[in-house]
Motif scaffolding. Structure first.
Motif, PDB file in Angstrom:
ATOM      1  N   GLU A 132      -2.768  10.632  -2.234  1.00 14.40           N
ATOM      2  CA  GLU A 132      -1.846   9.561  -1.538  1.00 14.40           C
ATOM      3  C   GLU A 132      -0.472   9.395  -3.032  1.00 14.40           C
ATOM      4  O   GLU A 132       0.356   9.105  -2.180  1.00 14.40           O
ATOM      5  CB  GLU A 132      -2.774   8.496  -0.572  1.00 14.40           C
ATOM      6  CG  GLU A 132      -3.402   8.922   0.198  1.00 14.40           C
ATOM      7  CD  GLU A 132      -3.946   7.554   1.065  1.00 14.40           C
ATOM      8  OE1 GLU A 132      -4.185   6.572   0.340  1.00 14.40           O
ATOM      9  OE2 GLU A 132      -4.160   7.983   1.781  1.00 14.40           O
ATOM     10  N   ALA A 133      -1.415   9.593  -3.889  1.00 11.51           N
ATOM     11  CA  ALA A 133      -0.474   8.847  -5.144  1.00 11.51           C
ATOM     12  C   ALA A 133       0.292  10.178  -5.637  1.00 11.51           C
ATOM     13  O   ALA A 133       1.933   9.585  -4.885  1.00 11.51           O
ATOM     14  CB  ALA A 133      -0.719   8.382  -6.296  1.00 11.51           C
ATOM     15  N   THR A 134       0.160  11.573  -5.417  1.00 13.97           N
ATOM     16  CA  THR A 134       1.059  12.566  -5.748  1.00 13.97           C
ATOM     17  C   THR A 134       1.082  13.657  -4.774  1.00 13.97           C
ATOM     18  O   THR A 134       2.404  13.965  -4.612  1.00 13.97           O
ATOM     19  CB  THR A 134       0.231  12.973  -6.807  1.00 13.97           C
ATOM     20  OG1 THR A 134      -0.867  13.834  -6.342  1.00 13.97           O
ATOM     21  CG2 THR A 134      -0.316  12.585  -7.937  1.00 13.97           C
ATOM     22  N   GLY A 135       0.598  13.341  -3.307  1.00 11.67           N
ATOM     23  CA  GLY A 135       0.491  14.261  -2.264  1.00 11.67           C
ATOM     24  C   GLY A 135       0.514  15.473  -2.807  1.00 11.67           C
ATOM     25  O   GLY A 135       0.470  16.799  -1.889  1.00 11.67           O
ATOM     26  N   GLU A 136      -0.645  16.041  -4.046  1.00 10.29           N
ATOM     27  CA  GLU A 136      -1.035  17.433  -4.393  1.00 10.29           C
ATOM     28  C   GLU A 136      -2.333  17.672  -3.600  1.00 10.29           C
ATOM     29  O   GLU A 136      -3.141  16.658  -3.433  1.00 10.29           O
ATOM     30  CB  GLU A 136      -0.982  17.019  -5.773  1.00 10.29           C
ATOM     31  CG  GLU A 136      -0.157  17.259  -6.716  1.00 10.29           C
ATOM     32  CD  GLU A 136       1.352  18.384  -6.135  1.00 10.29           C
ATOM     33  OE1 GLU A 136       0.286  19.780  -6.234  1.00 10.29           O
ATOM     34  OE2 GLU A 136       2.126  17.726  -6.150  1.00 10.29           O
TER      35      GLU A 136
ATOM     36  N   PRO B 138       2.372   6.457  -1.372  1.00  8.74           N
ATOM     37  CA  PRO B 138       3.755   7.180  -1.158  1.00  8.74           C
ATOM     38  C   PRO B 138       3.023   8.292  -0.130  1.00  8.74           C
ATOM     39  O   PRO B 138       4.226   8.558   0.661  1.00  8.74           O
ATOM     40  CB  PRO B 138       5.160   8.222  -1.777  1.00  8.74           C
ATOM     41  CG  PRO B 138       4.050   7.605  -3.538  1.00  8.74           C
ATOM     42  CD  PRO B 138       2.613   6.345  -3.536  1.00  8.74           C
ATOM     43  N   HIS B 139       2.398   9.212  -0.543  1.00  9.52           N
ATOM     44  CA  HIS B 139       1.883  10.333   0.647  1.00  9.52           C
ATOM     45  C   HIS B 139       0.923  10.110   1.461  1.00  9.52           C
ATOM     46  O   HIS B 139      -0.246  10.988   1.625  1.00  9.52           O
ATOM     47  CB  HIS B 139       1.673  11.014  -0.633  1.00  9.52           C
ATOM     48  CG  HIS B 139       2.558  11.357  -1.808  1.00  9.52           C
ATOM     49  ND1 HIS B 139       3.770  12.343  -1.255  1.00  9.52           N
ATOM     50  CD2 HIS B 139       3.229  11.666  -2.913  1.00  9.52           C
ATOM     51  CE1 HIS B 139       4.443  12.608  -2.247  1.00  9.52           C
ATOM     52  NE2 HIS B 139       4.442  12.110  -2.654  1.00  9.52           N
ATOM     53  N   ARG B 140       0.560   8.631   1.580  1.00  7.36           N
ATOM     54  CA  ARG B 140      -0.456   8.121   2.439  1.00  7.36           C
ATOM     55  C   ARG B 140      -0.303   8.300   3.783  1.00  7.36           C
ATOM     56  O   ARG B 140       1.289   8.533   4.258  1.00  7.36           O
ATOM     57  CB  ARG B 140      -0.354   6.458   2.812  1.00  7.36           C
ATOM     58  CG  ARG B 140      -0.654   6.892   3.527  1.00  7.36           C
ATOM     59  CD  ARG B 140      -2.292   4.825   3.726  1.00  7.36           C
ATOM     60  NE  ARG B 140      -2.730   4.744   2.957  1.00  7.36           N
ATOM     61  CZ  ARG B 140      -3.191   3.701   2.705  1.00  7.36           C
ATOM     62  NH1 ARG B 140      -2.952   2.598   2.829  1.00  7.36           N
ATOM     63  NH2 ARG B 140      -3.695   4.257   0.878  1.00  7.36           N
TER      64      ARG B 140
ATOM     65  N   ALA C  32       0.750  -1.437   0.092  1.00  4.20           N
ATOM     66  CA  ALA C  32      -0.280  -0.028  -0.033  1.00  4.20           C
ATOM     67  C   ALA C  32       0.838   1.362  -0.471  1.00  4.20           C
ATOM     68  O   ALA C  32       0.718   2.115  -1.557  1.00  4.20           O
ATOM     69  CB  ALA C  32      -0.931  -0.243   1.268  1.00  4.20           C
ATOM     70  N   GLU C  33       2.705   1.009   0.715  1.00  2.00           N
ATOM     71  CA  GLU C  33       2.725   2.529   0.997  1.00  2.00           C
ATOM     72  C   GLU C  33       3.826   2.877  -0.226  1.00  2.00           C
ATOM     73  O   GLU C  33       4.206   3.813  -1.287  1.00  2.00           O
ATOM     74  CB  GLU C  33       3.920   2.070   1.815  1.00  2.00           C
ATOM     75  CG  GLU C  33       4.124   3.130   2.346  1.00  2.00           C
ATOM     76  CD  GLU C  33       4.427   3.682   4.021  1.00  2.00           C
ATOM     77  OE1 GLU C  33       5.913   2.952   4.430  1.00  2.00           O
ATOM     78  OE2 GLU C  33       3.580   3.065   4.956  1.00  2.00           O
TER      79      GLU C  33
END
Ligand code: ANZ
Length: 957
Positions: free
Chosen positions: A789-793, A15-17, A10-11
């Motif tokens: 959570e994927a991009t952090g945007e 990466p932005h979880r 999942a992490e």
């Protein structure tokens, strides 16, 4: 796939979880930012901490915790409960337009540090400072918004300089009972000098020696030295306050025997303030239970003093609250230590003395001596405990009951305490429970003087217990001069007081349970007294210019302890061994002379008696506190007649000592004009305790809680069954959980939320590490609702939120805002969670408006994640001083409800109505409805039954 693999996968995908690692990063960054930015600096209206004048013009909120003692064990998760609560509250207050003063210092003098230091051989300063560093690091991780410029420790010489200064103010003042306030002792001296006040003893002031004058003034000073009976604990090498002695006469700390001894001690005349300490409770916003404890502690009793003659020259004066029952006084009791005992004891037992009264002793003197030794071995608490067995012995003497003229025997018994009233009582066995038990045991006569309201009759020898009610009428109470028969208790008391006063054998009086405060310890680790003695032994105060009087460095700081059972020892203070420090030559205004310093130190309560004032003006070296600053933060205002801190949070265990002492010091400083607030703490709130499960093995010893396994509702440690119980949390119980562990596992924001969500703040609650994850998930969902959570945007859009979302949002704002202001943090969290769940369920990107309000809403509770999201949403600066959202009332009311309109029980129409609609309005609406009008077809109406908002039933004629 195993659980860890799932998590790892999942992490990678996200990466932005929001994870513990991310929380750690966010939290550390924002804590650094706050420190560098001075985000929590609260500006004073003036002085070195003055800042933005606009902020200082705002309404103030001074929010305080009971400051911690830096113990070597560090913090467990129970400790910060109150600190988190005040922090959340302070943050909410900042966001609603207040200038908030919130900080935390350390209460760092005291016995535990000294004991620890003695055990480990480290100097108390070193161990205390390292404990403080450790605690500061632990507290910093929690993200508490403290104004660090205002923090201090009570062991800082710049702080205790003022503790000593206050001591001198107290020492140099007296209580004027006519003016009802403290005044400088110089004014008393002036009155003695010019003769406007008579010198006790009747001599001229100028005729007294310096020593005699000091003795006279000592009777007035609010801080005075006296030979007081004290609790001497040879095993600890110190004297203990009554509260530090257990019910079985041992030291609370260390469990050593404690003996009564006489010792020259410093005392504070807190009893002068008994009435004001009582009266001013009324204006305080404190829990009723605490007020009640203070009232009981002060213990105001209205009654009378009455003299009973023993010989032509001697009388025993008793204190009674039931002078109305004087005709029923059939014997007397003196405290075993009472000084008249020696005077009245005859050489031999009077003829025919009952053997029960003599205790089998040959002479009264022998009986008294034996009994005194027996009583001395008990503590006051033990003596007061309502033991069924009453013990005592006859003194051989008789006294005369002043109303009945009867000769009544005089006993000594340990249920009468020397320290209360006059140390002597008239015993009325028919109407006092303890006297009843004693009279039964010693076969003493009883007389009924208050008519029982039940059917037991008026012969006490047939009763099972005393009749102690106030709600009855007097009987058997008349002599040639006075009759109380037929009067109620209150009236009879007044009548009896008048009669006694007229004859000069008694008077009405008020007695207090409160005692003066024993203010010295034979210890090293405390504030030195700013007092020196001259060669005559007269105490002199040091001038302010010699403060602080620093605690000298010594090699041997431990108290001299003795064989713990050796009562014939007396304390030797660590400071007294330091001859260079003790013996000084000083010029105190009349030339250089030799003096000896006081070698006791102040008790550990001293430093916490005024610390709220130091927070206000922490760097002031000229004044205790600048009056304008004190006035701004603590002065009286509407609803706070005596001023004080706006909110003070701490444990209920400080109900009396600390809170009473601090109130006393405030009143003295107020009287002397140094502060404008006569009370230190306007609102007091007691947080509950965080409890934890304790697991005990078959021997009853605690086993490490984390290593216990649960199987089918049973608990095992290393395969052996263990018992589970709910108790305190602590190292010794092997169940302590540290905030650091939880911060590492989930982050501080999760810990804060969990502690606040556990239940109402004032209720004790069991810690459950497994439940912490629930709050972690809330934060993860919050994050996911705003951040990809994927991009952090951030994913927010500029669209208008839909109606349902607006309703959910404003309801949450309205509810949570009120809850935060009312310290109902658990329900605030529930409402925010509900909103967040609604947003999760609705799916799709959030409207920017909603996202921003959500972040502001949770900011007081979870400040780090809020700062991070706020930044991500494109704002510069901190969220801390942003406005808390305001609810739009239009969205707060519930949506419409459906009302069913029936005619003769059949549904004819459905109306959408507001939930709060009245019966009348609803009836009008229903009767005007087209479908209803049509269905009635002009028929008249017999009856309309309305159940707003859901039902209208029409019965046609
Ligand atoms: C006679 C009497 C008759 C009493 C009666 C009570 C009931 P509070 O209310 O706590 O102030 N007392 C006085 N001095 C005492 C002492 N040094 N040690 C133990 N007891 C003492 O209690 C006042 C009452 O406690 C006094 O009133 C006295 O007993 C007792 F029907 O006097 B009374």
């Amino acid at each position: 796939m195993s659980e860890t693999n799932t998590a790892a996968a999942a992490e990678t995908a996200a990466p932005h979880r929001y994870t513990a690692a991310m929380a750690a990063d966010i939290e550390a960054r924002w804590q650094d930012f706050w420190d560098a930015d001075g985000t929590y600096a609260a500006p004073n209206p003036t002085g070195d901490l003055a800042g933005d004048p606009q902020v200082a013009a705002r309404p103030k909120k001074f929010i305080m915790d009971m400051f911690p003692y830096p113990s070597g064990a560090g913090l467990h998760v129970g400790h910060p409960l109150g600190y988190i609560a005040t922090d959340v509250y302070a943050r909410h207050q900042r966001m609603t337009g207040h200038n908030v003063l919130h900080t935390l210092g350390f209460d760092a003098f005291g016995l535990p540090a000294e004991q620890y230091a003695v055990q480990t051989g480290t100097h108390p300063r070193i161990s205390t400072e390292s404990n403080m560093e450790n605690m500061k690091a632990q507290l910093r991780r929690l993200g508490l918004g403290h104004d660090k410029r205002r923090s201090f420790a009570t062991i800082d010489p710049e702080y205790y300089k003022w503790t000593q200064w206050i001591f001198l103010q107290i020492f140099n003042s007296w209580y004027d009972t006519d003016a009802h306030r403290a005044r400088p002792i110089a004014e008393l001296v002036a009155a003695f000098e010019d003769g406007s006040r008579e010198v006790p003893g009747g001599r001229e002031w100028t005729a007294l020696s310096a020593f005699e004058r000091a003795e006279v003034l000592g009777q007035y000073r609010l801080a005075y030295a006296s030979d007081a009976p004290v609790n001497w604990c040879p095993g600890l090498g110190t004297v203990l306050a009554n509260e530090e002695v257990t019910a079985d006469g041992r030291s609370e700390r260390g469990n050593f025997p404690v003996f009564k001894a006489k010792l020259r001690q410093w005392n504070m005349r807190i009893t002068a303030y008994a009435d004001r300490l009582l009266d001013d409770l009324d204006g305080l916003d404190w829990p009723e239970a605490i007020k009640l404890q203070q009232r009981n502690w002060i213990g105001r009793s209205e009654g009378a003093r009455v003299d009973f003659k023993v010989t032509d020259t001697d009388a025993i004066t008793v204190f009674t609250t039931r002078q109305d029952t004087l005709f029923g006084a059939t014997y007397m009791v003196l405290a075993p230590e009472h000084e008249l005992v020696d005077t009245i004891v005859p050489a031999a037992w009077p003829e025919g003395t009952h053997s029960v009264w003599t205790g089998g002793h040959a002479t009264p003197a022998e009986a008294v001596a034996k009994y005194r030794a027996f009583a001395a071995a008990k503590s006051d608490v033990e003596r007061q405990a309502d033991a069924k067995e009453k013990t005592g012995v006859f003194t051989g003497a008789f006294a005369t009951n002043p109303v009945s003229g009867e000769k009544v025997p005089v006993f000594i018994a340990d249920y009468v305490l020397m320290g209360y009233g006059t140390g002597a009582i008239m015993a009325v066995p028919a109407h006092d429970t303890r006297d009843f038990a004693f009279a039964r045991a010693f076969e003493l006569p009883m007389r009924c003087v208050v008519q029982p309201d039940d059917d037991r009759g008026t012969d006490p020898s047939t009763w099972d217990e005393a009749f102690a009610s106030y709600e009855a009428k007097l009987v058997n109470s008349a002599n040639d001069e006075i009759s109380l028969d037929g009067l109620g208790v209150v009236e009879a008391k007044a009548r009896m007081t008048d009669w006694l006063t007229e004859r000069g054998i008694g008077e009405g009086t008020v007695n207090f349970r409160l005692r003066d405060w024993l203010f010295s310890r034979q210890r090293y680790w405390g504030e030195p007294f700013p007092i020196v003695y001259d060669e005559d032994g007269v105490a002199h105060s040091l001038p302010e210019s010699m403060l602080p009087l620093e605690l000298p460095e010594v090699d041997d700081y431990s108290p001299r302890t003795f064989d713990s059972d050796d009562a014939d020892t007396s304390p030797e203070t660590p400071l007294s061994r330091n001859e260079d420090w003790v013996n000084v030559e000083l010029d105190l205004g009349d030339g250089v002379k030799k003096y000896r310093r006081e070698t006791n130190t102040m008790p550990n309560w001293a430093g916490s008696c005024w610390y709220e004032l130091r927070y206000l003006d922490p760097h002031n070296s000229d004044k205790l506190v600048d009056p304008a600053i004190e006035q701004y933060w603590m002065g009286p205002r509407e609803g706070m007649p005596t001023g004080g801190v706006d909110l003070y949070v701490g444990g209920a265990e400080h109900a009396v000592l600390h809170l009473l002492y601090a109130r006393f010091w405030s009143k003295v400083l107020f009287d002397l004009g140094h502060i404008s607030s006569a009370e230190p703490f306007h609102k007091l709130y007691n947080q509950g305790m965080i409890q934890a499960f304790v697991y005990r093995d078959s021997r009853g010893f605690p086993v490490p809680a984390t290593e216990v396994e649960e199987r089918d509702g049973k608990f095992f440690f290393e395969g052996e069954p263990v018992k589970r119980e709910l108790g305190k949390m602590g190292k010794s119980l092997k169940n302590a959980v540290t905030p650091d562990e939880i911060c590492t596992e989930y982050g501080a924001d999760t810990l804060r939320l969990y502690e606040m969500a556990m239940g109402p703040l004032d209720v004790s609650r069991p810690w459950d590490t497994r439940a912490v994850v629930g709050q972690y998930r809330l934060l993860q969902r919050l994050w996911r609702n705003i951040v990809d959570e994927a991009t952090g945007e951030v994913t927010v859009t500029d669209t208008e939120p839909d109606e349902a979302t607006l309703r959910a949002l404003h309801k949450a704002i309205d509810g949570a805002g009120g809850d935060l202001a009312g310290l109902r943090f658990n329900t605030a969290i529930a409402k925010i969670t509900e909103l967040n769940n609604h947003l999760t369920k609705t799916g799709g990107p959030l409207s920017r408006i909603v996202a921003e309000q959500l972040v502001l809403l949770i900011a007081p509770l979870a400040p780090h994640i809020a700062e991070e999201l706020w930044r991500k949403l494109g704002h510069s600066g901190s969220v801390v001083h942003r406005d808390f959202p305001v609810a739009d009332p239009a969205y707060v009311v519930d949506e419409a409800v459906t009302c069913v309109v029936q005619i003769k029980g059949k549904v004819k129409a459905r109306l959408e109505v507001p939930p709060g609609i009245s019966d009348d309005e609803l009836e009008k609406l229903a009767l005007a409805d087209e479908a209803v009008v049509a269905a009635l077809a002009g028929a008249g109406i017999r009856k309309v039954i309305v159940r707003a908002p859901k039902l209208v039933n029409i019965v046609p004629a």
